[in-house]
Write an enzyme that holds these catalytic residues in place. Structure first.
Site, short mmCIF file in Angstrom:
data_model
loop_
_atom_site.label_atom_id
_atom_site.label_comp_id
_atom_site.label_asym_id
_atom_site.label_seq_id
_atom_site.Cartn_x
_atom_site.Cartn_y
_atom_site.Cartn_z
N PRO A 74 0.83 -1.21 0.00
CA PRO A 74 0.00 0.00 0.00
C PRO A 74 0.86 1.26 0.00
CG PRO A 74 -0.01 -1.05 2.17
CD PRO A 74 0.68 -1.99 1.24
N THR A 75 0.56 2.15 -0.93
CA THR A 75 1.19 3.47 -1.00
C THR A 75 0.10 4.48 -1.31
OG1 THR A 75 1.75 2.97 -3.31
CG2 THR A 75 3.51 2.74 -1.69
N ALA A 76 0.30 5.70 -0.88
CA ALA A 76 -0.77 6.70 -0.91
C ALA A 76 -0.76 7.54 -2.18
CB ALA A 76 -0.64 7.62 0.30
N GLN A 125 -5.99 -1.92 2.65
CA GLN A 125 -5.23 -1.52 3.83
C GLN A 125 -5.99 -0.45 4.59
OE1 GLN A 125 -3.73 1.76 3.86
NE2 GLN A 125 -2.87 1.56 5.92
N LEU A 126 -6.06 -0.59 5.90
CA LEU A 126 -6.68 0.46 6.71
C LEU A 126 -5.87 0.66 7.99
CD1 LEU A 126 -8.38 -1.04 9.23
CD2 LEU A 126 -9.94 -1.54 7.37
N THR A 153 -2.66 -1.64 9.24
CA THR A 153 -1.35 -1.09 9.54
C THR A 153 -1.29 -0.71 11.01
OG1 THR A 153 -1.04 -0.27 7.28
CG2 THR A 153 0.30 0.74 9.00
N HIS A 245 7.19 0.28 7.79
CA HIS A 245 6.50 1.36 7.06
C HIS A 245 7.44 2.03 6.06
CE1 HIS A 245 2.48 3.42 7.61
NE2 HIS A 245 3.03 4.16 6.66
N GLY A 278 12.51 -2.30 1.30
CA GLY A 278 13.85 -2.43 0.73
C GLY A 278 14.01 -3.42 -0.39
N ARG A 280 14.36 -4.60 -3.88
CA ARG A 280 14.66 -3.91 -5.14
C ARG A 280 15.14 -4.86 -6.24
NH1 ARG A 280 12.25 -1.03 -2.40
NH2 ARG A 280 12.70 1.10 -1.73
#
Length: 352
Positions: A74-76, A125-126, A153, A245, A278, A280
């Site tokens: 989840p990203t905003a 996600q909440l 979260t 996070h 992290g 990648r």
């Protein structure tokens, strides 16, 4: 890997405040850096002559059988990065067989995200809002929209202090943008970055209440301590996500990867353990799975792909990581994810 090129392209195209909102972390950003550098401390010790020409990397997750081992964490506020925002991310994740974890802080309402994903699995996600009726309402919206799991979260009793946001004075979304999932719920009018209230008073009893009031499996995201992992299982969690996070909350915690083995041991196979923070490279995925993770989540790489090339960029990230992982699995003598075991992970430069 393609991540560097997409990152550079995204940085050039974005408003500096929006870029720094995504790229930045809390405090001096030590944890942000450590999440990535932690993988450099580990190496893989391959096995040979295992006789398998084909590989199966699919994973079974709550509400998402036979998924990619790479999830979209989840990203905003995806519409800050691309006009199609979360819809583009949803289409790309579905096309690559990856679970999309869409967030409360999404600039597209959850029902529109699941519609864009089609048959692709979407988790919601909440944050554990201090008012239980708000949490129940959000869970109900996610369930009605067709989400197949909830991800709570739990590492945010208060907001982290983001140095870059403070420098830019970035506190509000541009006009026309909002945390759409908060519309019609108690709290600040959508538009501020702090629309979603946090509270250090939230407790395990709030998790109990959510588990009772939803038919969806509930995973806990932001678990670092093994004692909390055991409590999560005891309180009905269907999975645990080892995460700090992305370095955006406390700047004093360990790298997520370094916490993974103790959480895996505490859970003892009772529920899936996931990792984000992290990741990648495909080899990072292999290290995480060898240390006991069922799957990994990626956040910033997906966002850079979205900002650089929209839906196609997200697909490039997810497909590239999955293919790199498949190649690494082959080089380690594996045919399936469970062929990667803890004894195949060594300290770079020597064994443990």
């Amino acid at each position: 890997m393609i991540l560097g090129g997409l990152h550079d392209k995204a940085r050039q195209s974005l408003d500096p405040a929006h870029y720094d909102y995504v790229a930045g972390g809390a405090g001096e950003e030590r944890v942000l850096a450590d999440n990535e550098s932690a993988f450099d401390r580990y190496a893989l010790l391959p096995r040979v002559l295992r006789g398998g020409a084909e590989r199966d990397t699919a994973v079974d997750l709550p509400g998402a059988p036979r998924s990619s081992p790479v999830l979209v964490a989840p990203t905003a506020f995806h519409r800050l990065l691309h006009p199609d925002g979360e819809r583009a991310t949803a289409r790309a994740a579905a096309a690559e067989g990856a679970v999309l974890v869409t967030g409360t802080a999404s600039t597209t309402a959850v029902a529109e995200v699941t519609a864009a994903a089609g048959a692709g699995p979407v988790w919601f996600q909440l944050y554990p809002h201090p008012r239980r009726e708000v949490v129940r309402a959000l869970a109900g919206r996610a369930e009605a929209a067709g989400c197949t799991a909830l991800v709570v979260t739990v590492d945010s009793p208060v907001f982290g202090r983001h140095t870059r946001d403070l420098r830019h004075g970035f506190t509000d979304l541009p006009p026309g943008y909002a945390a759409e999932n908060m519309r019609g719920l108690p709290g600040a009018p959508p538009g501020a970055l702090t629309d979603i209230p946090m509270s250090p008073a939230v407790s395990w009893q709030d998790l109990d209440d959510l588990v009772r009031h939803t038919a969806l499996p509930v995973l806990l995201k932001g678990v670092l301590h093994p004692a909390d992992a055991r409590l999560a299982v005891a309180h009905g969690a269907a999975g645990v996500v080892v995460s700090n996070h992305g370095g955006r909350q406390s700047d004093a915690v360990p790298a997520a990867l370094d916490c993974l083995p103790s959480v895996v041991a505490a859970v003892a196979g009772r529920v899936p353990v996931l990792l984000d923070g992290g990741v990648r490279r495909g080899s990072d995925i292999a290290v995480a799975l060898a240390l006991g993770a069922t799957a990994v989540g990626v956040g910033r790489p997906v966002v850079w792909g979205l900002a650089a090339e929209g839906e196609a960029g997200v697909r490039r990230v997810l497909a590239g990581l999955r293919d790199e992982y498949d190649h690494t699995l082959a080089l380690c003598g594996g045919r399936r994810n469970t062929d990667l075991t803890k004894d195949m992970v060594v300290r770079r430069g020597g064994t443990w």
